[in-house]
Design an enzyme around this catalytic site. Sequence first.
Site, PDB file in Angstrom:
ATOM      1  N   ARG A   1     -49.246   9.369  93.397  1.00 63.31           N
ATOM      2  CA  ARG A   1     -50.109   8.202  93.220  1.00 63.31           C
ATOM      3  C   ARG A   1     -49.836   7.543  91.868  1.00 63.31           C
ATOM      4  O   ARG A   1     -49.781   6.323  91.765  1.00 63.31           O
ATOM      5  CB  ARG A   1     -51.581   8.637  93.326  1.00 63.31           C
TER       6      ARG A   1
ATOM      7  N   ILE B   1     -58.210   7.646  85.590  1.00 65.55           N
ATOM      8  CA  ILE B   1     -58.823   8.240  86.780  1.00 65.55           C
ATOM      9  C   ILE B   1     -57.735   8.651  87.771  1.00 65.55           C
ATOM     10  O   ILE B   1     -57.546   8.017  88.809  1.00 65.55           O
ATOM     11  CB  ILE B   1     -59.827   7.262  87.442  1.00 65.55           C
ATOM     12  N   PRO B   2     -56.970   9.700  87.444  1.00 63.02           N
ATOM     13  CA  PRO B   2     -55.936  10.132  88.388  1.00 63.02           C
ATOM     14  C   PRO B   2     -56.548  10.704  89.671  1.00 63.02           C
ATOM     15  O   PRO B   2     -57.590  11.355  89.630  1.00 63.02           O
ATOM     16  CB  PRO B   2     -55.170  11.206  87.608  1.00 63.02           C
ATOM     17  N   HIS B   3     -55.892  10.395  90.784  1.00 64.06           N
ATOM     18  CA  HIS B   3     -56.353  10.886  92.082  1.00 64.06           C
ATOM     19  C   HIS B   3     -55.174  10.910  93.038  1.00 64.06           C
ATOM     20  O   HIS B   3     -54.115  10.363  92.743  1.00 64.06           O
ATOM     21  CB  HIS B   3     -57.488  10.013  92.621  1.00 64.06           C
ATOM     22  N   GLY B   4     -55.358  11.520  94.169  1.00 66.79           N
ATOM     23  CA  GLY B   4     -54.280  11.661  95.140  1.00 66.79           C
ATOM     24  C   GLY B   4     -54.023  10.386  95.923  1.00 66.79           C
ATOM     25  O   GLY B   4     -54.788   9.424  95.860  1.00 66.79           O
TER      26      GLY B   4
END
Length: 143
Positions: A46, A60-63
């Site tokens: 991502r 805001i790291p996320h998949g």
Amino acid sequence: MQVLAKENIKLNQTVSSKEEAIKLAGQTLIDNGYVTEDYISKMFEREETSSTFMGNFIAIPHGTEEAKSEVLHSGISIIQIPEGVEYGEGNTAKVVFGIAGKNNEHLDILSNIAIICSEEENIERLISAKSEEDLIAIFNEVN
């Protein structure tokens, strides 16, 4: 299972890179049973698509969309990095929220984070919080 549990908060961390910050955010979610081991690689996928740096020292790291199958329970990890970490393009992150949402719950999580981070005073409180309870209290004010 709480979306934001005390165990999901890492205060006063020092990391040497954006990658290390993302890995710590993801590993915290793994360790506490929110996501599978494969979720971190989806967070990096991502990040390659576009940066998860949001401005005002927040990332805001996320998949990826495909990572939804790796999410066991909706949750947030919060990594507080008071000294900051270079997050690409000259940006510095001091608070990294790792997020994982079942179904479309990630949208509610993002919305709450956006509301909190729209106030500069709240960002300062996130960066300087001395306890997990202090951070949780900031979130409880929004809900």
